[in-house]
Each structure stands twice: as C-alpha cells, then as structure tokens.
Design a protein around this motif. Sequence first.
Motif, short mmCIF file in Angstrom:
data_model
loop_
_atom_site.label_atom_id
_atom_site.label_comp_id
_atom_site.label_asym_id
_atom_site.label_seq_id
_atom_site.Cartn_x
_atom_site.Cartn_y
_atom_site.Cartn_z
N GLY A 132 0.41 6.35 6.18
CA GLY A 132 -0.78 5.72 6.46
C GLY A 132 -2.26 6.90 6.43
O GLY A 132 -3.12 6.45 7.01
N GLN A 146 -4.26 8.45 4.72
CA GLN A 146 -6.80 7.76 4.19
C GLN A 146 -6.31 7.87 2.57
O GLN A 146 -6.73 7.24 2.55
N ARG A 191 0.64 -7.10 7.25
CA ARG A 191 0.81 -6.21 6.17
C ARG A 191 0.81 -4.51 7.52
O ARG A 191 1.73 -4.03 7.24
N ASN A 192 -0.36 -4.68 8.52
CA ASN A 192 -0.46 -3.59 9.48
C ASN A 192 0.54 -3.18 9.90
O ASN A 192 1.15 -1.94 9.93
N ALA A 206 0.70 -1.23 0.26
CA ALA A 206 -0.09 -0.30 -0.33
C ALA A 206 0.44 0.92 -0.34
O ALA A 206 0.47 2.33 0.30
N GLN A 253 3.46 -1.84 7.45
CA GLN A 253 3.26 -0.54 7.87
C GLN A 253 4.02 0.08 9.22
O GLN A 253 4.17 1.65 8.38
N ASN A 270 -3.90 7.50 0.83
CA ASN A 270 -3.31 6.57 0.62
C ASN A 270 -3.66 5.06 0.13
O ASN A 270 -3.59 4.26 -1.00
N LEU A 271 -3.76 5.06 1.52
CA LEU A 271 -4.81 3.75 1.61
C LEU A 271 -6.07 3.40 0.78
O LEU A 271 -6.49 2.09 0.21
N SER A 272 -6.74 4.58 -0.53
CA SER A 272 -7.71 3.57 -0.24
C SER A 272 -7.33 4.02 -2.23
O SER A 272 -8.25 4.03 -2.99
N SER A 308 -6.58 -1.41 -3.77
CA SER A 308 -5.74 -0.80 -2.23
C SER A 308 -6.20 -1.63 -1.50
O SER A 308 -6.71 -2.58 -0.48
N HIS A 309 -5.31 -0.55 -0.58
CA HIS A 309 -4.65 -1.00 0.97
C HIS A 309 -7.09 -2.11 1.43
O HIS A 309 -6.43 -2.69 1.96
N ASN A 310 -7.06 -0.65 1.57
CA ASN A 310 -9.00 -1.02 2.32
C ASN A 310 -9.44 -2.01 1.82
O ASN A 310 -10.19 -2.67 2.21
#
Length: 241
Positions: free
Chosen positions: A70, A72, A58-59, A32, A62, A74-76, A84-86
Amino acid sequence: MIVYHYAPHDLRYTAADLAEWQFRRSMFLWLAASDGQAVAAELRDSPQFRLLPSQRFRNAAQGRLFFVSGHQRNLSLPRGLFGSHNELVAEVSDQDGFLQEVNKDETEQPRDLDLTMPESQEVAFDELLDYVDEIGVPIFFVSNPLPEYSKTRATLESLRMQQRQLKRITARHERAEILFPEQRFLPRESFATLNHLRPLSAVVNSKEVAMALLSARTMSSATDAFLLSLLAKSKSLSAKR
C-alpha cells in the motif's frame, strides 16, 4: 454473498494459454502490485491466484492479499499497459464507479464460439467453490450476456456442453447456484466488444442481475436492503444518461 460474473467464451482457455499470455502477471499488475511482485506471482501456483476481483473491489482485495504493497510510491507506478493504481481510481471516480466502454462492435456476420471448458477451468471452479464452502458464504454464478450475432447452431451446441459442465460442478457444492439457467443474448448495439457492454446496457444488466438476486430464496434481509439500494442507483444512472 458472492456474485461471480464470468464470460462464457473466456472459459475455453486452458492453463497453458494463460501461462503463454502471462495472464496472472497482468492481473497482479492490474491490482497495483509492483512489477517484481508480479513476476514472482507468475512463478507461483496456488488457488488464491485464480481469484480475480473486479475493479469495484480492488481496494478490498488489496487489504487481503499479502503481495500488494500500500506504499504510496507503489500505487503511483504505471503498470505495463495499465495506468497507475491512483490514475485508475481517479478515472473510475469520474465515470460513476465503472470504466465505460466507448467502442462500438461493428460485427454483422454470425460468429461461432467454442465454449467448452478445458479441465483446468473446471479444476479452478472446484477450488474456488471449496473455499466458498469453507467460509460458508453462498455464491451465485452469473453468465455475462452474449451478442445475438453469436447465437449460431455451433455456439448453442458448445454452450449446452458448458452449461452441463457448470451444473456438474455446482451440484457438488451446497452453497453454489447458477443465477440464469439460460444464456442471455442481447442485440449487437448493446456491446462495445464481444465481452463488454456499452454504458447504458451495463446499467440495465446490473438491474436485471439485482432483480434475479432479490428473488433467490437464500437472500437475507440485509442483502435485500443492499440490492434495493443498488437498484435505486441503477435508476439514478439511467435518468442521468
């Protein structure tokens, strides 16, 4: 304790192969990172970029790697061939904590595998174990099972070479141990692809690995309790399916 799972046939790839496929960049995107961060990472050369944490961690990864934002937004972001990460987190949550393999390996003919490691892979293992020595944590190497159709004379010969290479590397590091001295082979029906087990087979494999870890002499009582809880979850997953 660190459990390092590896695919025997993937160890044959050289550093040039990984560079040609932009392997590191793909891993950064999978973690991500933004596309810009992934491009920058591909141009760098550091042992830490060879560490490939699994989906389950993964978490945690990161939280420790400086290149992951981190934010939001970027995670989308979608990441190339990956969601996406989410989106991936939501998918894993819906599938009992892992991404299920739903394909079926239809291979019937024997398949020869070249499993001899190039020098770059040996160097990568040594650098990883240098870091493990530094932090003082035991590490167990676990070879992923291979399908029985790959159990040919040529495969077994190159596998013996790979095992000698791994034993030579781990012998230089006090805290490193190979969990299964003999390569495990499973029926073709257990596999979705050459390197991916089908869901029920993955549960059985996890239980076998946990049992082997429980019998290792270096295990602490705290780790024993964790592995017992893992075994209980494996039984629950088996009953559910």
